[in-house]
Structure formats: structure tokens, C-alpha cells
Design an enzyme around this catalytic site. Structure first.
Site, PDB file in Angstrom:
ATOM      1  N   GLU A 137       0.833  -1.211   0.000  1.00 52.80           N
ATOM      2  CA  GLU A 137       0.000   0.000   0.000  1.00 52.80           C
ATOM      3  C   GLU A 137       0.862   1.252   0.000  1.00 52.80           C
ATOM      4  O   GLU A 137       0.517   2.268   0.589  1.00 52.80           O
ATOM      5  CB  GLU A 137      -0.905  -0.038   1.244  1.00 52.80           C
ATOM      6  CG  GLU A 137      -2.259   0.564   1.034  1.00 52.80           C
ATOM      7  CD  GLU A 137      -2.878   0.110  -0.262  1.00 52.80           C
ATOM      8  OE1 GLU A 137      -2.940   0.958  -1.149  1.00 52.80           O
ATOM      9  OE2 GLU A 137      -3.268  -1.052  -0.404  1.00 52.80           O
TER      10      GLU A 137
HETATM   11  C1  LIG Z   1       2.177  -9.749   0.400  1.00 49.63           C
HETATM   12  C2  LIG Z   1       2.008  -8.638  -0.573  1.00 49.63           C
HETATM   13  C3  LIG Z   1       0.735  -8.224  -0.928  1.00 49.63           C
HETATM   14  C4  LIG Z   1       0.563  -7.205  -1.869  1.00 49.63           C
HETATM   15  N1  LIG Z   1      -0.708  -6.867  -2.281  1.00 49.63           N
HETATM   16  C5  LIG Z   1      -0.833  -6.037  -3.365  1.00 49.63           C
HETATM   17  C6  LIG Z   1      -2.109  -5.842  -3.978  1.00 49.63           C
HETATM   18  O1  LIG Z   1      -3.131  -6.369  -3.526  1.00 49.63           O
HETATM   19  N2  LIG Z   1      -2.166  -5.071  -5.093  1.00 49.63           N
HETATM   20  C7  LIG Z   1      -1.065  -4.474  -5.627  1.00 49.63           C
HETATM   21  O2  LIG Z   1      -1.188  -3.807  -6.654  1.00 49.63           O
HETATM   22  N3  LIG Z   1       0.153  -4.621  -5.050  1.00 49.63           N
HETATM   23  C8  LIG Z   1       0.291  -5.384  -3.944  1.00 49.63           C
HETATM   24  N4  LIG Z   1       1.530  -5.576  -3.371  1.00 49.63           N
HETATM   25  C9  LIG Z   1       2.669  -4.848  -3.911  1.00 49.63           C
HETATM   26  C10 LIG Z   1       3.156  -3.760  -2.978  1.00 49.63           C
HETATM   27  O3  LIG Z   1       2.220  -2.727  -2.902  1.00 49.63           O
HETATM   28  C11 LIG Z   1       4.542  -3.309  -3.483  1.00 49.63           C
HETATM   29  O4  LIG Z   1       5.440  -4.360  -3.177  1.00 49.63           O
HETATM   30  C12 LIG Z   1       4.987  -2.005  -2.853  1.00 49.63           C
HETATM   31  O5  LIG Z   1       4.189  -0.952  -3.287  1.00 49.63           O
HETATM   32  C13 LIG Z   1       6.441  -1.679  -3.168  1.00 49.63           C
HETATM   33  O6  LIG Z   1       6.743  -1.878  -4.522  1.00 49.63           O
HETATM   34  P1  LIG Z   1       8.012  -2.753  -4.928  1.00 49.63           P
HETATM   35  O7  LIG Z   1       7.933  -4.024  -4.169  1.00 49.63           O
HETATM   36  O8  LIG Z   1       8.094  -2.842  -6.390  1.00 49.63           O
HETATM   37  O9  LIG Z   1       9.245  -1.941  -4.363  1.00 49.63           O
HETATM   38  P2  LIG Z   1      10.016  -0.764  -5.134  1.00 49.63           P
HETATM   39  O10 LIG Z   1       9.041   0.222  -5.659  1.00 49.63           O
HETATM   40  O11 LIG Z   1      10.974  -1.349  -6.060  1.00 49.63           O
HETATM   41  O12 LIG Z   1      10.778  -0.080  -3.907  1.00 49.63           O
HETATM   42  C14 LIG Z   1      11.992  -0.624  -3.360  1.00 49.63           C
HETATM   43  C15 LIG Z   1      12.523   0.349  -2.292  1.00 49.63           C
HETATM   44  O13 LIG Z   1      12.809   1.616  -2.890  1.00 49.63           O
HETATM   45  C16 LIG Z   1      12.078   2.647  -2.248  1.00 49.63           C
HETATM   46  N5  LIG Z   1      11.630   3.602  -3.260  1.00 49.63           N
HETATM   47  C17 LIG Z   1      11.034   3.348  -4.449  1.00 49.63           C
HETATM   48  N6  LIG Z   1      10.766   4.485  -5.088  1.00 49.63           N
HETATM   49  C18 LIG Z   1      11.161   5.487  -4.304  1.00 49.63           C
HETATM   50  C19 LIG Z   1      11.138   6.905  -4.398  1.00 49.63           C
HETATM   51  N7  LIG Z   1      10.628   7.518  -5.455  1.00 49.63           N
HETATM   52  N8  LIG Z   1      11.646   7.621  -3.375  1.00 49.63           N
HETATM   53  C20 LIG Z   1      12.140   7.015  -2.284  1.00 49.63           C
HETATM   54  N9  LIG Z   1      12.188   5.678  -2.126  1.00 49.63           N
HETATM   55  C21 LIG Z   1      11.704   4.935  -3.125  1.00 49.63           C
HETATM   56  C22 LIG Z   1      10.895   1.966  -1.554  1.00 49.63           C
HETATM   57  O14 LIG Z   1      10.448   2.711  -0.429  1.00 49.63           O
HETATM   58  C23 LIG Z   1      11.521   0.631  -1.168  1.00 49.63           C
HETATM   59  O15 LIG Z   1      12.203   0.764   0.032  1.00 49.63           O
HETATM   60  C24 LIG Z   1       1.702  -6.564  -2.408  1.00 49.63           C
HETATM   61  C25 LIG Z   1       2.988  -6.967  -2.016  1.00 49.63           C
HETATM   62  C26 LIG Z   1       3.149  -8.002  -1.136  1.00 49.63           C
HETATM   63  C27 LIG Z   1       4.550  -8.449  -0.797  1.00 49.63           C
END
Ligand SMILES: Cc1cc2nc3c(=O)[nH]c(=O)nc-3n(C[C@H](O)[C@H](O)[C@H](O)COP(=O)(O)OP(=O)(O)OC[C@H]3O[C@@H](n4cnc5c(N)ncnc54)[C@H](O)[C@@H]3O)c2cc1C
Length: 594
Positions: free
Chosen positions: A439
Site C-alpha cells: 500500500e
Molecule cells: C504480500 C504482498 C501483498 C501485496 N498486495 C498487493 C495488492 O493487492 N495489489 C497491488 O497492486 N500490489 C500489492 N503488493 C505490492 C506492494 O504494494 C509493493 O510491493 C509495494 O508498493 C512496493 O513496490 P516494490 O515491491 O516494487 O518496491 P520498489 O518500488 O521497487 O521499492 C523498493 C525500495 O525503494 C524505495 N523507493 C522506491 N521508489 C522510491 C522513491 N521515489 N523515493 C524514495 N524511495 C523509493 C521503496 O520505499 C523501497 O524501500 C503486495 C505486495 C506483497 C509483498
């Protein structure tokens, strides 16, 4: 083994004594929600959470979900629990009566959500996602989509999902690739793959309504070219009956650290029939309605785990005999004293308790402001909306950070036994962790606070918090009995004001400076908000104690508040120093040296 009892006394304190929920019935649409109705709903909610959902928490974690021939099976007992949950009318609690809902106030809804998250976080995700999808669809869907889909979702027969994430696109939604092709009949064909989709596929409901972000052929690049679509697992006839299977399927489910009974799915859309929600290219706006509702709900997940971990740790600390009290044996008749006599164990227990009760009050305050969205006075409505917009990232990030901290403290209190699976505490640690990530990660919440919320409308949102707090401090400045609360609150508030000016000033000069301060700033803000609420809780409790009723409850409330002010709030001093030091040390660090 863990046990769970819904903290009804504290919930009633927060609702009626602190937040004035007794007056909810004066708001249009809430006429029926007097205390006489709210009380039994709380009790019924506690019953289902304690007796139906909690007993499935550990078995659900052990068994997890399985995928067979494209079908996801939830753990044993989940289908029956979901049936009981729907028969009790719980999915419809906070929904609009126009679609079959009960129209309950948010303040009541937030307490029920907390109980569900304490009892069984994985289970709570299924109806939780549906509630978010309901909010989005009821706000932005066409009348036709609302007529067909909402009543079944409100009843709980169909569930909802939120499909944003793709393998290469998490935080940065501008990168998303899923495509939508317009069709002659006004529908669209969706193609692409989404990952990490909670409740993407499962066996609890007859149909699953996916809300999917995708791009139209003429879409501008980046976040300005994203549209939102509704894509059901089964197509639906005009009369609401189910038709053919749509081109959407679950490719795999994730094997993950926690919330194992919640299915996290890869969802493939293969020319799937879908319908536009809202305007083309304006999908993020509509999705944000869902995300904002979900962000508050995810904050409550942190609160739920904090409470459950506290209860488990407190029960253990009363039973576990180790060592003697430093000031002499407290239970000489036993071979050793229970560990609850040790100052360090008390420090951990009181930290958990102060966080859980403080966070409950903050979640209720946010919910109260959502309820005030019904007020007849537009100025009250605007202030309430400003407040919710401002605190949404704080509730999401602070409550989930503290949820994890409380679960870890629970494990520490139980020593090695906390680390052992069958004792239950390590599940809370694993389950709580994801709430800091999904989220929108907590880092991204902090950026939302400093980058969007602070500058919005020339700082207007900030006033929705700063004005009432500074007026309160001023009004209570001469109150001797409350001074031990008001003085540290005033100090912390002053730090927050100074830090706000610093973040705004430095951020204007160099955006990396605002980014560098963001997480610490959010925590400073959140801890100060809890201090404000602890002061108000102490004020109410000091007055109530005079009546002589429920003396023990109020005495414990005041003592917990005192602990928060003296032993937890000083964190704001360290946070303030870090913020004022700026981000140079981070940004000047040579990238190649990492
Ligand atoms: C169990 C689980 C359930 C989930 N459920 C859903 C769901 O129902 N629907 C859905 O759509 N998604 C869902 N997700 C996805 C989840 O919302 C994402 O994993 C989350 O938003 C982070 O995206 P990412 O994993 O690609 O990390 P990334 O975006 O790659 O981020 C990696 C790191 O970089 C940091 N970062 C990234 N961009 C920036 C920035 N611009 N400035 C500063 N820091 C930054 C982040 O804070 C993080 O620490 C789920 C994930 C899990 C593991």
C-alpha cells in the site's frame, strides 16, 4: 500459545469518552447509531473475532494457501468462517444503504477492523480489499457498474482486488504496461500481467471483481496515461447472474514470510473483458480513493498486531518465572518471581501498551474526521477532509512501524520461546512486517507527507492539526494536574513546528533535503500526535476518576500516559536533531562506495 480478547473497555473509552461517539447520531445518515446500537455491535464483533477468526489464525499460518489447476484454496476453516462472517452482515457494515449496506460510522468500523486484524490478519485481508474496491467503485463507477457489482460486493458474495503492481513496476506506477483496447460495444480488452495481488484468486466468493490499472492505446507516457478498469473473474449478465469465465487467471501464488493464509497472486489478463471506471487517463485519481481507504486500513493492521502482541506478552510475563526482583523477592513462595517484576520487561510491556492505546486513539480520530464528512457545515467538512488527507500517510506508516516494533517486543519478552513457531508470537512478527511495505512503502508515505501534504494549498492541511493542538496547549497551560502531560506535549510540538519550517525551507532549496528528512519527520509528527491524544486521554481519565467508578481502568490509563510522556516521547528530541542535521552525509556519499 497466544490468546485474544477484544479490548472492549478501551474501545468504549476511546469512542464515547474521548471522541464523543455518542453524538454521531446527530449527523445525517447516522441517526440510528446511538450508543444503544454501537455497544452490541462491538460485542458481536468481538465474539466473531475471538471465537471464529482467532482460532484459525495459527492453523491458517501453518497450512497457507495452495494453487491447483488455477484454483486457490484457502486454509481449512476459512470458507466456513467467511460464511459466518457474511451471515452476520459484517461485509456490509460500513457500506451505503443504497447498495444494501448498513451505513455504519467509520468510528465503529475502525474498531471492528482492529479486532479482525488482531484475531486473524490474513483473513481480514479478503474483506478488507473488497471494502477498498467498494469505496473506489461507489465513488467513480458508472451507475450501471454500481448497480450490477456493488450489492453483491456489499453482501460479501463477490470480493474485490486492487491490481496495480507489475514485475517491473511497484512504487513507480508510471512504468506500468498492462494494455486496454477499446471495443465497439464500449467495453475494453485487457492484456498484461500483475503480481503480488492480494486475494487475486481464492475459494471464498462466487466472483472476484478486479480493479486494474492499465493504459489505453492513445495514453500519454507516465502516470498521466493510466486508466482504471473493472475486470470480473466471471462475466456478469444484465440481471446480475454469472456468465462465462473471463480471460483472467492466476498464474502462481507467492511463498512469503507472513500472512500466509492470504493468497498473494500473479494475475494474468489475456484479452479479458473489462469496463472503464471514471474517465480515460484519470485512473490514478480513482485508484487513490481506494488507496487512501486502504492506507488507513493498513495502519489499523499495525494497530491490531500491536494489541495482539501486547496481550500475548502480558499474559506470558505474568506466568513465566525467572530470577528475582532486583528490590527483593516479590513471590517468595515460588521458586522464582514472574518476569513481570523486572524493570526491563515492564519497559517493553508498557511501550507496547502505550503504542497500542495511543494508536487506537489516533485511528479513531482519523475515523471521526471521516464521519464529519457528513456534517452540514461546509467549513467543518473541509477541515475534516484536510485532517484526513494530512494524517493518512502518518496513520499508515506510524501504526505499521509501531505494529512491527510491538510484535518484536512481544518476542523479546518471551525470550527463546517467542522465537518458537508453536508459541504464536513469531507469527505476529512475520505478519506485521508486510504492512510497512504494501500500500505504498512507509518511505513513500513519508515522501507523500513532506512532498504533497505539507505544501498543499499553501500549508492549509497542516493547520487542521496545528491549530487545534496549539489551541489545546494554550487552553491547558495553567492546569496544574495536567502539567506533566501538557509540558512535554508543548516541547514536542515546538520541535515539530521547527522541523516543519526546516523541512519546508531546505526542501525548497534542494528536494533531496526534504527526502532525507521525510521518514524521521513523519515519526516526529506521529509521536507528537500520540502525545496530544495521550494528554487528552489523561485529562478525561483524571476527571472520570473523581467519580470513583472504574477506578482501576482510569488509574492504568493515566499511568500508561505518564510512561508515554516520560519514556517514549523523548524520542522526538533525537528525531529533531537528525532532521536538523540535514541530508548531506547521505547524498555526498560516493555511490560507487556502497
Ligand atoms: C504480500 C504482498 C501483498 C501485496 N498486495 C498487493 C495488492 O493487492 N495489489 C497491488 O497492486 N500490489 C500489492 N503488493 C505490492 C506492494 O504494494 C509493493 O510491493 C509495494 O508498493 C512496493 O513496490 P516494490 O515491491 O516494487 O518496491 P520498489 O518500488 O521497487 O521499492 C523498493 C525500495 O525503494 C524505495 N523507493 C522506491 N521508489 C522510491 C522513491 N521515489 N523515493 C524514495 N524511495 C523509493 C521503496 O520505499 C523501497 O524501500 C503486495 C505486495 C506483497 C509483498
Amino acid at each position: 500459545m497466544m490468546s485474544y480478547k477484544a479490548p472492549l473497555r478501551d474501545m468504549r473509552f476511546v469512542l464515547f469518552e474521548l471522541m464523543g461517539a455518542g453524538e454521531l447520531a446527530s449527523l445525517p445518515g447516522y441517526e440510528d447509531f446511538t450508543r444503544d446500537l454501537i455497544d452490541p455491535v462491538l460485542e458481536q464483533g468481538a465474539k466473531i473475532c475471538e471465537e471464529v477468526l482467532f482460532p484459525l489464525n495459527r492453523s491458517g499460518d501453518e497450512e497457507g494457501c495452495t494453487l491447483e489447476n488455477g484454483l486457490v484454496r484457502t486454509p481449512k476453516g476459512f470458507q466456513e468462517a467467511y460464511r459466518i462472517y457474511c451471515e452476520g452482515g459484517w461485509p456490509s457494515l460500513a457500506c451505503d444503504p443504497e447498495f444494501g449496506g448498513q451505513g455504519a460510522p467509520h468510528m465503529l468500523g475502525v474498531m471492528i477492523e482492529e479486532m479482525m486484524c488482531s484475531a486473524n490478519l490474513s483473513f481480514g485481508l479478503y474483506p478488507g480489499l473488497t471494502q477498498g474496491a467498494y469505496v473506489c467503485l461507489s465513488g467513480y463507477g458508472s451507475d450501471e457498474l454500481k448497480r450490477i457489482y456493488l450489492p453483491k460486493m456489499v453482501e460479501g458474495v463477490w470480493s474485490g482486488t486492487m491490481c496495480l503492481t507489475e514485475p517491473h513496476c511497484g512504487t513507480d506506477l508510471g512504468l506500468l504496461r498492462t494494455r486496454a483496447k477499446p471495443q465497439a460495444d464500449g467495453s475494453y480488452r485487457l492484456s498484461g500481467s500483475k503480481m503480488f495481488i492480494s486475494a487475486g484468486e481464492h475459494d471464498l466468493t462466487e466472483n472476484i471483481v478486479h480493479l486494474v490499472l492499465a493504459r489505453l492505446p492513445d495514453a500519454p507516457k507516465g502516470v498521466k496515461g493510466i486508466s482504471l478498469f473493472l475486470c470480473p473473474k466471471y462475466l456478469v449478465h444484465e440481471d446480475g447472474s454469472l456468465g462465462a469465465r473471463n480471460g483472467v487467471s492466476c498464474g502462481s501464488i507467492e511463498h512469503k514470510m507472513g500472512i500466509k493464509a492470504s493468497a498473494t497472486c500473479v494475475m494474468n489478463f489475456d484479452e479479458a473483458t473489462a469496463f472503464l471506471i471514471g474517465e480515460p487517463h484519470k485512473g490514478l485519481r480513482a485508484m487513490f480513493a481506494m488507496m487512501n481507504a486502504e492506507r488507513l486500513a493498513v495502519g489499523v493492521q499495525g494497530l491490531g498486531v500491536a494489541e495482539a502482541a501486547y496481550q500475548g506478552a502480558a499474559a506470558y510475563a505474568r506466568e513465566r518465572l525467572q530470577g528475582r526482583s532486583l528490590s527483593g523477592a516479590k513471590h517468595p513462595e515460588k521458586p522464582a518471581d514472574p518476569i513481570i517484576v523486572h524493570p526491563d520487561v515492564r519497559r517493553m510491556l508498557l511501550t507496547q501498551r502505550a503504542y497500542a492505546e495511543g494508536c487506537r486513539a489516533l485511528a479513531a480520530l482519523a475515523a471521526k474526521q471521516l464521519d464529519l464528512g457528513r456534517h452540514s457545515d461546509p467549513a467543518v467538512r473541509r477541515d475534516a477532509e484536510d485532517f484526513v488527507a494530512l494524517v493518512t500517510p502518518i496513520v499508515k506508516a506510524l501504526l505499521t512501524d509501531l505494529g512491527t516494533e510491538c510484535a518484536n517486543l512481544g518476542m523479546q519478552i518471551m525470550g527463546g520461546h517467542g522465537y518458537i513457531r508453536e508459541n504464536g508470537m513469531e507469527q505476529y512478527v512475520r505478519d506485521a512486517r508486510i504492512a510497512q511495505i504494501y500500500e505504498g512503502t512507509n518511505g513513500v508515505q513519508a515522501l507523500d507527507l513532506v512532498g504533497r501534504k505539507l505544501p498543499a494549498h499553501a500549508g492549509r492541511l497542516l493547520r487542521a492539526f496545528f491549530h487545534p493542538v496549539s489551541a489545546y496547549i494554550e487552553a491547558k497551560a495553567g492546569d496544574k494536574e495536567l502539567a506533566e502531560f501538557v509540558q512535554p506535549l508543548a516541547k514536542s510540538f515546538q520541535r515539530l513546528q521547527q522541523a516543519t519550517a526546516q523541512v519546508a525551507r531546505a526542501g525548497m532549496r534542494d528536494p533531496d533535503e526534504a527526502g532525507a528528512a521525510a521518514s524521521e519527520y513523519l515519526r516526529l509528527f506521529g509521536l507528537t500526535a500520540l502525545a496530544y491524544l495521550w494528554t487528552r486521554m489523561a485529562e478525561v481519565s483524571l476527571a472520570a476518576r473523581q467519580t470513583g467508578e472504574d477506578e482501576k481502568f482510569y488509574a492504568a490509563k493515566i499511568a500508561t500516559g505518564r510512561f508515554y510522556m516520560q519514556r517514549v516521547l523523548p524520542q522526538t528530541s533525537g528525531l529533531f536533531s537528525s532532521i536538523m542535521a540535514g541530508g548531506r552525509t547521505m547524498m555526498a556519499f560516493d555511490e560507487a562506495a556502497f
